[in-house]
Scaffold this motif. Structure first.
Motif, PDB file in Angstrom:
ATOM      1  N   GLY A 266       0.815  -1.206   0.000  1.00 38.81           N
ATOM      2  CA  GLY A 266       0.000   0.000   0.000  1.00 38.81           C
ATOM      3  C   GLY A 266       0.849   1.256   0.000  1.00 38.81           C
ATOM      4  O   GLY A 266       2.076   1.196   0.118  1.00 38.81           O
ATOM      5  N   PRO A 267       0.203   2.430  -0.095  1.00 37.59           N
ATOM      6  CA  PRO A 267       0.943   3.689  -0.182  1.00 37.59           C
ATOM      7  C   PRO A 267       1.549   4.145   1.130  1.00 37.59           C
ATOM      8  O   PRO A 267       2.531   4.891   1.147  1.00 37.59           O
ATOM      9  CB  PRO A 267      -0.111   4.686  -0.679  1.00 37.59           C
ATOM     10  CG  PRO A 267      -1.410   4.114  -0.192  1.00 37.59           C
ATOM     11  CD  PRO A 267      -1.248   2.627  -0.263  1.00 37.59           C
ATOM     12  N   VAL A 268       0.950   3.747   2.257  1.00 37.20           N
ATOM     13  CA  VAL A 268       1.449   4.178   3.565  1.00 37.20           C
ATOM     14  C   VAL A 268       1.413   3.009   4.541  1.00 37.20           C
ATOM     15  O   VAL A 268       0.669   2.035   4.356  1.00 37.20           O
ATOM     16  CB  VAL A 268       0.614   5.337   4.145  1.00 37.20           C
ATOM     17  CG1 VAL A 268       0.734   6.567   3.262  1.00 37.20           C
ATOM     18  CG2 VAL A 268      -0.843   4.929   4.337  1.00 37.20           C
ATOM     19  N   LEU A 269       2.223   3.140   5.595  1.00 43.62           N
ATOM     20  CA  LEU A 269       2.173   2.207   6.719  1.00 43.62           C
ATOM     21  C   LEU A 269       1.929   3.065   7.962  1.00 43.62           C
ATOM     22  O   LEU A 269       2.851   3.721   8.461  1.00 43.62           O
ATOM     23  CB  LEU A 269       3.478   1.427   6.861  1.00 43.62           C
ATOM     24  CG  LEU A 269       3.495   0.394   7.994  1.00 43.62           C
ATOM     25  CD1 LEU A 269       2.563  -0.766   7.671  1.00 43.62           C
ATOM     26  CD2 LEU A 269       4.907  -0.121   8.239  1.00 43.62           C
ATOM     27  N   PRO A 270       0.706   3.090   8.477  1.00 43.64           N
ATOM     28  CA  PRO A 270       0.371   4.003   9.572  1.00 43.64           C
ATOM     29  C   PRO A 270       0.797   3.489  10.935  1.00 43.64           C
ATOM     30  O   PRO A 270       0.043   3.577  11.915  1.00 43.64           O
ATOM     31  CB  PRO A 270      -1.144   4.126   9.457  1.00 43.64           C
ATOM     32  CG  PRO A 270      -1.564   2.793   8.947  1.00 43.64           C
ATOM     33  CD  PRO A 270      -0.480   2.350   8.011  1.00 43.64           C
ATOM     34  N   VAL A 271       1.992   2.947  11.021  1.00 43.00           N
ATOM     35  CA  VAL A 271       2.540   2.502  12.302  1.00 43.00           C
ATOM     36  C   VAL A 271       3.969   2.996  12.395  1.00 43.00           C
ATOM     37  O   VAL A 271       4.782   2.767  11.474  1.00 43.00           O
ATOM     38  CB  VAL A 271       2.517   0.964  12.435  1.00 43.00           C
ATOM     39  CG1 VAL A 271       2.868   0.565  13.868  1.00 43.00           C
ATOM     40  CG2 VAL A 271       1.168   0.386  12.058  1.00 43.00           C
ATOM     41  N   LEU A 272       4.291   3.690  13.467  1.00 40.88           N
ATOM     42  CA  LEU A 272       5.621   4.254  13.657  1.00 40.88           C
ATOM     43  C   LEU A 272       6.360   3.465  14.738  1.00 40.88           C
ATOM     44  O   LEU A 272       5.750   2.879  15.636  1.00 40.88           O
ATOM     45  CB  LEU A 272       5.522   5.721  14.081  1.00 40.88           C
ATOM     46  CG  LEU A 272       4.743   6.653  13.151  1.00 40.88           C
ATOM     47  CD1 LEU A 272       4.752   8.066  13.736  1.00 40.88           C
ATOM     48  CD2 LEU A 272       5.309   6.619  11.751  1.00 40.88           C
ATOM     49  N   GLY A 273       7.673   3.475  14.647  1.00 40.05           N
ATOM     50  CA  GLY A 273       8.475   2.785  15.629  1.00 40.05           C
ATOM     51  C   GLY A 273       9.823   3.429  15.807  1.00 40.05           C
ATOM     52  O   GLY A 273      10.291   4.180  14.939  1.00 40.05           O
ATOM     53  N   GLY A 274      10.447   3.139  16.937  1.00 38.32           N
ATOM     54  CA  GLY A 274      11.770   3.654  17.191  1.00 38.32           C
ATOM     55  C   GLY A 274      12.430   2.942  18.352  1.00 38.32           C
ATOM     56  O   GLY A 274      11.770   2.211  19.113  1.00 38.32           O
ATOM     57  N   VAL A 275      13.720   3.157  18.480  1.00 35.82           N
ATOM     58  CA  VAL A 275      14.526   2.594  19.573  1.00 35.82           C
ATOM     59  C   VAL A 275      15.336   3.749  20.157  1.00 35.82           C
ATOM     60  O   VAL A 275      15.856   4.588  19.412  1.00 35.82           O
ATOM     61  CB  VAL A 275      15.468   1.491  19.060  1.00 35.82           C
ATOM     62  CG1 VAL A 275      16.362   0.969  20.195  1.00 35.82           C
ATOM     63  CG2 VAL A 275      14.669   0.347  18.437  1.00 35.82           C
ATOM     64  N   ALA A 276      15.428   3.789  21.485  1.00 36.76           N
ATOM     65  CA  ALA A 276      16.166   4.874  22.117  1.00 36.76           C
ATOM     66  C   ALA A 276      16.867   4.365  23.373  1.00 36.76           C
ATOM     67  O   ALA A 276      16.481   3.357  23.965  1.00 36.76           O
ATOM     68  CB  ALA A 276      15.219   6.029  22.469  1.00 36.76           C
ATOM     69  N   ARG A 277      17.901   5.103  23.773  1.00 38.63           N
ATOM     70  CA  ARG A 277      18.742   4.709  24.909  1.00 38.63           C
ATOM     71  C   ARG A 277      18.597   5.694  26.065  1.00 38.63           C
ATOM     72  O   ARG A 277      18.546   6.907  25.846  1.00 38.63           O
ATOM     73  CB  ARG A 277      20.206   4.656  24.473  1.00 38.63           C
ATOM     74  CG  ARG A 277      21.186   4.224  25.560  1.00 38.63           C
ATOM     75  CD  ARG A 277      22.607   4.229  25.040  1.00 38.63           C
ATOM     76  NE  ARG A 277      23.561   3.741  26.031  1.00 38.63           N
ATOM     77  CZ  ARG A 277      24.114   4.505  26.968  1.00 38.63           C
ATOM     78  NH1 ARG A 277      23.819   5.791  27.044  1.00 38.63           N
ATOM     79  NH2 ARG A 277      24.960   3.989  27.845  1.00 38.63           N
ATOM     80  N   ARG A 278      18.531   5.155  27.252  1.00 41.95           N
ATOM     81  CA  ARG A 278      18.525   5.990  28.459  1.00 41.95           C
ATOM     82  C   ARG A 278      19.958   6.286  28.845  1.00 41.95           C
ATOM     83  O   ARG A 278      20.757   5.375  29.062  1.00 41.95           O
ATOM     84  CB  ARG A 278      17.817   5.266  29.614  1.00 41.95           C
ATOM     85  CG  ARG A 278      17.692   6.096  30.891  1.00 41.95           C
ATOM     86  CD  ARG A 278      17.216   5.213  32.034  1.00 41.95           C
ATOM     87  NE  ARG A 278      16.933   5.950  33.243  1.00 41.95           N
ATOM     88  CZ  ARG A 278      17.825   6.398  34.121  1.00 41.95           C
ATOM     89  NH1 ARG A 278      19.121   6.219  33.872  1.00 41.95           N
ATOM     90  NH2 ARG A 278      17.454   7.023  35.216  1.00 41.95           N
ATOM     91  N   ALA A 279      20.297   7.557  28.950  1.00 48.40           N
ATOM     92  CA  ALA A 279      21.671   7.952  29.296  1.00 48.40           C
ATOM     93  C   ALA A 279      21.996   7.575  30.728  1.00 48.40           C
ATOM     94  O   ALA A 279      21.112   7.421  31.567  1.00 48.40           O
ATOM     95  CB  ALA A 279      21.829   9.441  29.088  1.00 48.40           C
TER      96      ALA A 279
END
Length: 279
Positions: A266-279
């Motif tokens: 499809g034209p879009v994927l309406p799910v976002l994701g990410g990974v982040a670190r706690r300092a």
């Protein structure tokens, strides 16, 4: 003679084997997700609700859940292989399926420890039966909306918090209502985790398809948990206080994709994701 592999008989056995039984007439979000993935742990009410969501999404929800599982796999491998994380805390884990966190992480290193957390008795029944026997993999029944209780339950199940932990909130924060303060929950988890810990989040975004998302919320309002797709800007705030890993908060298929990844249908994927670190 009753055939044990007959769908109706299998469903009866599933209901009888769950501790105390459970309501098979109300759609259950974990079983609906299992249906999207092509699993077998669902009932007619779950299938009817899931089919309505599939209709509203024009079939793209199935692609979204597959991309969600793929994102989870890439994130776990990245953390275990490149960041050296050896403790994983998977909140809102859902029903066991293929490519579970412990299978992916243990493939990288045999000294990984994984604790799954969910408050759904359906999930608890399946998880305890399937995970029994490996001391490296545990299940704790707790509600992710109570961070201190979750962390205490994880520690009681052998997950040491004296070293960095990967906190996974994959496809679960959109089942936490705004009035339950999901941003506050994330801040609380941040303070409870040791330095060097990481957080992994995927969340449905309302930006590309607001009308469809509103209609899907109506379907989930009759299930055992609500559903709130959110704007991208609000999803990004869940990472406040963490250092985002490149490429940041993006559509799932854009987060460190495999070289042979197939394009979206499809034209879009309406799910976002990410990974982040706690300092």
């Amino acid at each position: 003679m009753i055939m044990r592999n007959h769908p109706a008989e299998r469903e009866r056995v599933m209901a009888e084997q769950a501790p105390g039984g459970f309501d098979v007439t109300q759609p259950n979000v974990a079983r609906m997700y299992d249906y999207y993935l092509g699993g077998k742990n669902h009932f007619p009410a779950d299938r009817a609700a899931a089919e309505r969501v599939i209709e509203l999404s024009r079939g793209h929800v199935r692609e979204a859940v597959r991309e969600n599982r793929a994102f989870l796999g890439r994130a776990v491998r990245f953390l275990a292989r490149e960041r050296g994380v050896r403790a994983f805390l998977d909140l809102g884990a859902g029903l066991p399926t293929q490519g579970n966190v412990h299978e992916i992480a243990l493939d990288v290193s045999p000294d990984v420890r994984v604790t799954y957390v969910d408050n759904d008795p359906v999930v608890a029944a399946h998880a305890r039966a399937l995970l029994e026997g490996d001391p490296r993999v545990r299940f704790a029944q707790a509600d992710l909306r109570r961070p201190e209780e979750v962390v205490a339950a994880a520690e009681a199940n052998g997950l040491a918090l004296d070293r960095p932990v990967a906190l996974l909130l994959v496809s679960c924060l959109h089942f936490v209502r705004d009035e339950e303060d999901p941003e506050g929950l994330m801040a609380a988890y941040r303070e409870l985790l040791p330095s060097g810990s990481h957080v992994v989040i995927s969340h449905v975004s309302s930006d590309p398809l607001p009308d469809e998302m509103a209609a899907m919320s109506g379907v989930y309002s009759r299930a055992n948990a609500p559903f709130e797709a959110r704007p991208a800007a609000q999803i990004a705030r869940f990472f406040d206080g963490y250092d985002l890993v490149e490429p940041g908060v993006v559509e799932l298929h854009r987060w460190r994709p495999e070289p042979d990844a197939l394009p979206l249908s499809g034209p879009v994927l309406p799910v976002l994701g990410g990974v982040a670190r706690r300092a």
